[in-house]
Scaffold this motif. Structure first.
Motif, PDB file in Angstrom:
ATOM      1  N   LYS A  19      16.337 -22.076  15.390  1.00  0.00           N
ATOM      2  CA  LYS A  19      16.179 -23.495  15.711  1.00  0.00           C
ATOM      3  C   LYS A  19      14.707 -23.877  15.892  1.00  0.00           C
ATOM      4  N   ASN A  20      13.913 -23.007  16.506  1.00  0.00           N
ATOM      5  CA  ASN A  20      12.476 -23.238  16.713  1.00  0.00           C
ATOM      6  C   ASN A  20      11.678 -22.115  16.057  1.00  0.00           C
ATOM      7  N   PRO A  21      11.505 -22.161  14.749  1.00  0.00           N
ATOM      8  CA  PRO A  21      10.855 -21.051  14.049  1.00  0.00           C
ATOM      9  C   PRO A  21       9.373 -20.904  14.395  1.00  0.00           C
ATOM     10  N   PHE A  22       8.917 -19.654  14.384  1.00  0.00           N
ATOM     11  CA  PHE A  22       7.501 -19.345  14.578  1.00  0.00           C
ATOM     12  C   PHE A  22       6.736 -19.513  13.268  1.00  0.00           C
ATOM     13  N   PHE A  23       7.446 -19.425  12.144  1.00  0.00           N
ATOM     14  CA  PHE A  23       6.801 -19.596  10.841  1.00  0.00           C
ATOM     15  C   PHE A  23       7.747 -20.343   9.907  1.00  0.00           C
ATOM     16  N   HIS A  24       7.174 -20.805   8.806  1.00  0.00           N
ATOM     17  CA  HIS A  24       7.926 -21.492   7.765  1.00  0.00           C
ATOM     18  C   HIS A  24       7.705 -20.724   6.457  1.00  0.00           C
ATOM     19  N   SER A  25       8.582 -20.923   5.510  1.00  0.00           N
ATOM     20  CA  SER A  25       8.420 -20.228   4.237  1.00  0.00           C
ATOM     21  C   SER A  25       8.897 -21.095   3.075  1.00  0.00           C
ATOM     22  N   LEU A  26       8.365 -20.792   1.928  1.00  0.00           N
ATOM     23  CA  LEU A  26       8.773 -21.418   0.673  1.00  0.00           C
ATOM     24  C   LEU A  26       9.030 -20.298  -0.328  1.00  0.00           C
ATOM     25  N   CYS A  45       6.788 -16.089  -2.987  1.00  0.00           N
ATOM     26  CA  CYS A  45       7.031 -16.734  -1.693  1.00  0.00           C
ATOM     27  C   CYS A  45       5.712 -16.915  -0.951  1.00  0.00           C
ATOM     28  N   VAL A  46       5.745 -17.786   0.024  1.00  0.00           N
ATOM     29  CA  VAL A  46       4.609 -17.990   0.906  1.00  0.00           C
ATOM     30  C   VAL A  46       5.157 -18.192   2.320  1.00  0.00           C
ATOM     31  N   ILE A  47       4.468 -17.617   3.287  1.00  0.00           N
ATOM     32  CA  ILE A  47       4.811 -17.785   4.702  1.00  0.00           C
ATOM     33  C   ILE A  47       3.613 -18.458   5.358  1.00  0.00           C
ATOM     34  N   TYR A  48       3.890 -19.485   6.178  1.00  0.00           N
ATOM     35  CA  TYR A  48       2.805 -20.223   6.810  1.00  0.00           C
ATOM     36  C   TYR A  48       3.234 -20.711   8.185  1.00  0.00           C
ATOM     37  N   PHE A  49       2.246 -21.072   8.999  1.00  0.00           N
ATOM     38  CA  PHE A  49       2.515 -21.653  10.310  1.00  0.00           C
ATOM     39  C   PHE A  49       1.360 -22.571  10.682  1.00  0.00           C
ATOM     40  N   TYR A  50       1.589 -23.388  11.677  1.00  0.00           N
ATOM     41  CA  TYR A  50       0.574 -24.342  12.112  1.00  0.00           C
ATOM     42  C   TYR A  50      -0.198 -23.794  13.309  1.00  0.00           C
ATOM     43  N   PHE A  61      -2.023 -22.145   8.673  1.00  0.00           N
ATOM     44  CA  PHE A  61      -2.426 -20.774   8.374  1.00  0.00           C
ATOM     45  C   PHE A  61      -1.415 -20.182   7.408  1.00  0.00           C
ATOM     46  N   MET A  62      -1.910 -19.739   6.266  1.00  0.00           N
ATOM     47  CA  MET A  62      -1.067 -19.097   5.266  1.00  0.00           C
ATOM     48  C   MET A  62      -1.078 -17.601   5.554  1.00  0.00           C
ATOM     49  N   GLU A  63       0.020 -17.094   6.051  1.00  0.00           N
ATOM     50  CA  GLU A  63       0.109 -15.687   6.442  1.00  0.00           C
ATOM     51  C   GLU A  63       0.294 -14.777   5.235  1.00  0.00           C
ATOM     52  N   ALA A  64       1.102 -15.185   4.303  1.00  0.00           N
ATOM     53  CA  ALA A  64       1.368 -14.330   3.141  1.00  0.00           C
ATOM     54  C   ALA A  64       1.659 -15.199   1.924  1.00  0.00           C
ATOM     55  N   LEU A  65       1.069 -14.817   0.811  1.00  0.00           N
ATOM     56  CA  LEU A  65       1.351 -15.432  -0.484  1.00  0.00           C
ATOM     57  C   LEU A  65       1.614 -14.281  -1.439  1.00  0.00           C
ATOM     58  N   LEU A  87       1.823 -29.874   2.624  1.00  0.00           N
ATOM     59  CA  LEU A  87       2.552 -29.962   3.899  1.00  0.00           C
ATOM     60  C   LEU A  87       1.582 -30.021   5.076  1.00  0.00           C
ATOM     61  N   GLY A  88       0.508 -29.249   4.987  1.00  0.00           N
ATOM     62  CA  GLY A  88      -0.503 -29.271   6.036  1.00  0.00           C
ATOM     63  C   GLY A  88      -1.163 -30.632   6.165  1.00  0.00           C
ATOM     64  N   LEU A  89      -1.568 -31.206   5.053  1.00  0.00           N
ATOM     65  CA  LEU A  89      -2.186 -32.539   5.089  1.00  0.00           C
ATOM     66  C   LEU A  89      -1.213 -33.579   5.634  1.00  0.00           C
ATOM     67  N   ALA A  90       0.056 -33.490   5.244  1.00  0.00           N
ATOM     68  CA  ALA A  90       1.065 -34.430   5.737  1.00  0.00           C
ATOM     69  C   ALA A  90       1.258 -34.295   7.246  1.00  0.00           C
ATOM     70  N   ALA A  91       1.001 -33.090   7.790  1.00  0.00           N
ATOM     71  CA  ALA A  91       1.131 -32.854   9.233  1.00  0.00           C
ATOM     72  C   ALA A  91      -0.166 -33.137   9.979  1.00  0.00           C
ATOM     73  N   GLY A  92      -1.182 -33.646   9.274  1.00  0.00           N
ATOM     74  CA  GLY A  92      -2.450 -33.981   9.916  1.00  0.00           C
ATOM     75  C   GLY A  92      -3.434 -32.832  10.010  1.00  0.00           C
TER      76      GLY A  92
END
Length: 147
Positions: A19-26, A45-50, A61-65, A87-92
């Motif tokens: 429900k409250n992820p520490f990271f996001h992925s595509l 895939c890519v893993i990232y977080f704010y 922060f892009m953790e893995a690409l 996504l980062g720019l959209a989040a400010g």
């Protein structure tokens, strides 16, 4: 780098898909008709977080690409990284940060071709880490003695 993995599949599922992820992925996928001979449809895939800096504000922060070797050179890594930047720019966010292994010249060349640069060349900053026994000592208020 399998010998450096310290987490389990359960950790990843909980940390990235709760429900409250520490990271996001595509994930980048190909249509079924373009699967690899081994049957893979997922090609990257890519893993990232704010994150947040008191100097520069919001960042992503892009953790893995990762792109499977047989799919490299077709713009997939660039598309995944571009989506994280979007996504980062959209989040400010005002910057995209990531780490690259020193020996990974193909990745370094790729990132340089996109206008990225090595921030460790800035003599004003070091990248630091605290883990293991030192981290536990810090939590307990007993940092190790230094000379």
């Amino acid at each position: 780098m399998a010998n450096q993995v310290k987490i389990t599949q359960r950790d990843i599922e909980q940390d990235g898909f709760s429900k409250n992820p520490f990271f996001h992925s595509l994930i980048a996928e190909v249509p079924d008709q373009h699967r690899t001979k081994e049957g893979h449809a997922k090609m990257g895939c890519v893993i990232y977080f704010y994150a947040y800096s008191t100097l520069t504000g919001r960042s992503v922060f892009m953790e893995a690409l990762y792109v499977m070797p047989e799919f490299r050179g077709h713009g997939i890594g660039k598309a995944l990284m571009s989506k994280v930047a979007q996504l980062g720019l959209a989040a400010g966010c005002n910057q995209l940060n990531f780490s690259v292994l020193k020996w990974n010249k193909p990745s370094l060349d790729f990132y340089h071709s996109l206008g990225c640069w090595d921030t460790t060349s800035d003599p004003e900053f070091y990248s630091m880490r605290c883990e293991g026994a030192a981290l536990q000592s810090l939590v307990e208020g007993n940092p190790p003695k230094t000379n």
